[in-house]
Design a protein around this motif. Structure first.
Motif, mmCIF file in Angstrom:
data_model
loop_
_atom_site.group_PDB
_atom_site.id
_atom_site.type_symbol
_atom_site.label_atom_id
_atom_site.label_comp_id
_atom_site.label_asym_id
_atom_site.label_seq_id
_atom_site.Cartn_x
_atom_site.Cartn_y
_atom_site.Cartn_z
ATOM 1 N N GLY A 72 -0.381 15.159 19.855
ATOM 2 C CA GLY A 72 0.226 15.675 18.711
ATOM 3 C C GLY A 72 1.377 16.667 18.856
ATOM 4 O O GLY A 72 2.034 17.115 17.989
ATOM 5 N N THR A 73 1.888 16.407 19.964
ATOM 6 C CA THR A 73 3.043 17.522 20.472
ATOM 7 C C THR A 73 4.543 16.996 20.423
ATOM 8 O O THR A 73 5.526 17.637 20.340
ATOM 9 C CB THR A 73 2.870 18.168 21.793
ATOM 10 O OG1 THR A 73 2.768 17.280 22.696
ATOM 11 C CG2 THR A 73 1.818 18.929 21.971
ATOM 12 N N TYR A 74 4.531 15.519 20.296
ATOM 13 C CA TYR A 74 5.917 14.976 20.275
ATOM 14 C C TYR A 74 5.553 13.721 19.539
ATOM 15 O O TYR A 74 4.423 12.828 19.758
ATOM 16 C CB TYR A 74 6.491 14.877 21.534
ATOM 17 C CG TYR A 74 5.910 14.003 22.733
ATOM 18 C CD1 TYR A 74 6.204 12.706 22.596
ATOM 19 C CD2 TYR A 74 4.964 14.673 23.663
ATOM 20 C CE1 TYR A 74 5.602 11.855 23.812
ATOM 21 C CE2 TYR A 74 4.472 13.998 24.585
ATOM 22 C CZ TYR A 74 4.899 12.489 24.944
ATOM 23 O OH TYR A 74 4.074 11.563 25.725
ATOM 24 N N VAL A 75 6.680 12.722 19.101
ATOM 25 C CA VAL A 75 6.704 11.682 18.720
ATOM 26 C C VAL A 75 7.694 10.880 19.587
ATOM 27 O O VAL A 75 8.902 11.549 20.064
ATOM 28 C CB VAL A 75 7.003 11.537 17.216
ATOM 29 C CG1 VAL A 75 5.953 11.884 16.341
ATOM 30 C CG2 VAL A 75 8.351 12.040 16.778
ATOM 31 N N LYS A 76 7.894 9.671 19.472
ATOM 32 C CA LYS A 76 8.923 8.762 19.941
ATOM 33 C C LYS A 76 9.242 7.700 18.993
ATOM 34 O O LYS A 76 8.307 7.211 18.317
ATOM 35 C CB LYS A 76 8.487 7.959 21.285
ATOM 36 C CG LYS A 76 8.349 9.112 22.509
ATOM 37 C CD LYS A 76 8.010 7.856 23.980
ATOM 38 C CE LYS A 76 7.618 8.917 24.976
ATOM 39 N NZ LYS A 76 7.663 8.094 26.262
ATOM 40 N N LEU A 77 10.609 7.286 18.896
ATOM 41 C CA LEU A 77 11.028 6.195 18.191
ATOM 42 C C LEU A 77 10.556 5.032 18.644
ATOM 43 O O LEU A 77 10.705 4.812 19.982
ATOM 44 C CB LEU A 77 12.470 6.195 17.748
ATOM 45 C CG LEU A 77 13.101 7.270 16.854
ATOM 46 C CD1 LEU A 77 14.780 7.302 16.870
ATOM 47 C CD2 LEU A 77 12.613 6.988 15.329
ATOM 48 N N THR A 78 9.862 4.205 17.786
ATOM 49 C CA THR A 78 9.511 2.664 18.246
ATOM 50 C C THR A 78 10.918 1.891 18.135
ATOM 51 O O THR A 78 11.701 2.414 17.768
ATOM 52 C CB THR A 78 8.433 2.040 17.615
ATOM 53 O OG1 THR A 78 8.745 1.882 16.246
ATOM 54 C CG2 THR A 78 7.179 3.193 17.437
ATOM 55 N N ALA A 79 10.688 0.615 18.440
ATOM 56 C CA ALA A 79 11.837 0.010 18.683
ATOM 57 C C ALA A 79 12.092 -0.670 16.964
ATOM 58 O O ALA A 79 13.434 -0.520 16.670
ATOM 59 C CB ALA A 79 11.586 -1.619 19.201
ATOM 60 N N ALA A 80 11.136 -0.743 16.169
ATOM 61 C CA ALA A 80 11.036 -0.950 14.944
ATOM 62 C C ALA A 80 12.099 0.395 14.122
ATOM 63 O O ALA A 80 12.741 0.259 13.086
ATOM 64 C CB ALA A 80 10.017 -1.065 14.174
ATOM 65 N N GLY A 81 11.601 1.460 14.509
ATOM 66 C CA GLY A 81 12.262 2.640 13.970
ATOM 67 C C GLY A 81 13.537 2.913 14.502
ATOM 68 O O GLY A 81 14.443 3.213 13.549
ATOM 69 N N ALA A 82 14.039 2.525 15.612
ATOM 70 C CA ALA A 82 15.242 2.573 16.022
ATOM 71 C C ALA A 82 16.199 1.752 15.542
ATOM 72 O O ALA A 82 17.231 1.601 15.304
ATOM 73 C CB ALA A 82 15.414 2.668 17.707
ATOM 74 N N ALA A 83 15.684 0.570 15.294
ATOM 75 C CA ALA A 83 16.514 -0.590 14.539
ATOM 76 C C ALA A 83 16.696 -0.386 13.189
ATOM 77 O O ALA A 83 17.944 -0.948 12.684
ATOM 78 C CB ALA A 83 15.469 -1.835 14.559
ATOM 79 N N MET A 84 16.186 0.727 12.573
ATOM 80 C CA MET A 84 16.575 1.086 11.184
ATOM 81 C C MET A 84 17.958 1.770 11.087
ATOM 82 O O MET A 84 18.331 1.900 10.149
ATOM 83 C CB MET A 84 15.183 1.970 10.521
ATOM 84 C CG MET A 84 14.223 1.257 10.227
ATOM 85 S SD MET A 84 13.030 1.957 9.668
ATOM 86 C CE MET A 84 13.581 2.151 7.829
ATOM 87 N N PHE A 85 18.307 2.307 12.513
ATOM 88 C CA PHE A 85 19.391 3.101 12.551
ATOM 89 C C PHE A 85 20.545 2.627 13.197
ATOM 90 O O PHE A 85 21.617 2.944 13.718
ATOM 91 C CB PHE A 85 19.266 4.536 13.059
ATOM 92 C CG PHE A 85 18.244 5.244 12.153
ATOM 93 C CD1 PHE A 85 18.820 6.014 11.151
ATOM 94 C CD2 PHE A 85 16.885 5.370 12.483
ATOM 95 C CE1 PHE A 85 17.858 6.767 10.303
ATOM 96 C CE2 PHE A 85 16.366 5.920 11.886
ATOM 97 C CZ PHE A 85 16.601 6.869 10.410
ATOM 98 N N ALA A 86 20.165 1.162 13.387
ATOM 99 C CA ALA A 86 21.051 0.287 14.442
ATOM 100 C C ALA A 86 22.230 -0.146 13.306
ATOM 101 O O ALA A 86 22.243 -0.236 12.200
ATOM 102 C CB ALA A 86 20.685 -0.593 14.950
#
Length: 86
Positions: A72-86
């Motif tokens: 619960g200390t960190y998150v990472k953007l998934t490929a789907a999450g990163a694609a939303m900002f591409a």
């Protein structure tokens, strides 16, 4: 009675999830793409005035876009999450 109750902007979990994703994307990841959880929960709770329930619901919805480490200390953007900002 409804006229005395203000609509909550993050009452919709999808809106909360999208906002959490925007907050996560605003920070440069550190070591191995990590975004420390306080970088998204602090602004969401204290600046945007979201509630803890809205935060948890948004984080659950954002599960496809953000990967939450089991600690619960960190998150990472998934490929789907990163694609939303591409």
């Amino acid at each position: 009675m409804k006229e005395f109750v203000a609509d909550r902007p993050f009452a919709d979990p999808d809106a909360a999830a999208r906002n959490l994703l925007e907050l996560a994307n605003a920070f440069d990841p550190v070591q191995d793409g990590r975004i420390y959880i306080e970088k998204i929960n602090g602004p969401f709770l204290y600046q945007l005035k979201g509630t803890p329930v809205e935060y948890k619901a948004g984080l659950a919805i954002a599960n496809g876009w953000l990967w939450l480490h089991e600690s619960g200390t960190y998150v990472k953007l998934t490929a789907a999450g990163a694609a939303m900002f591409a």
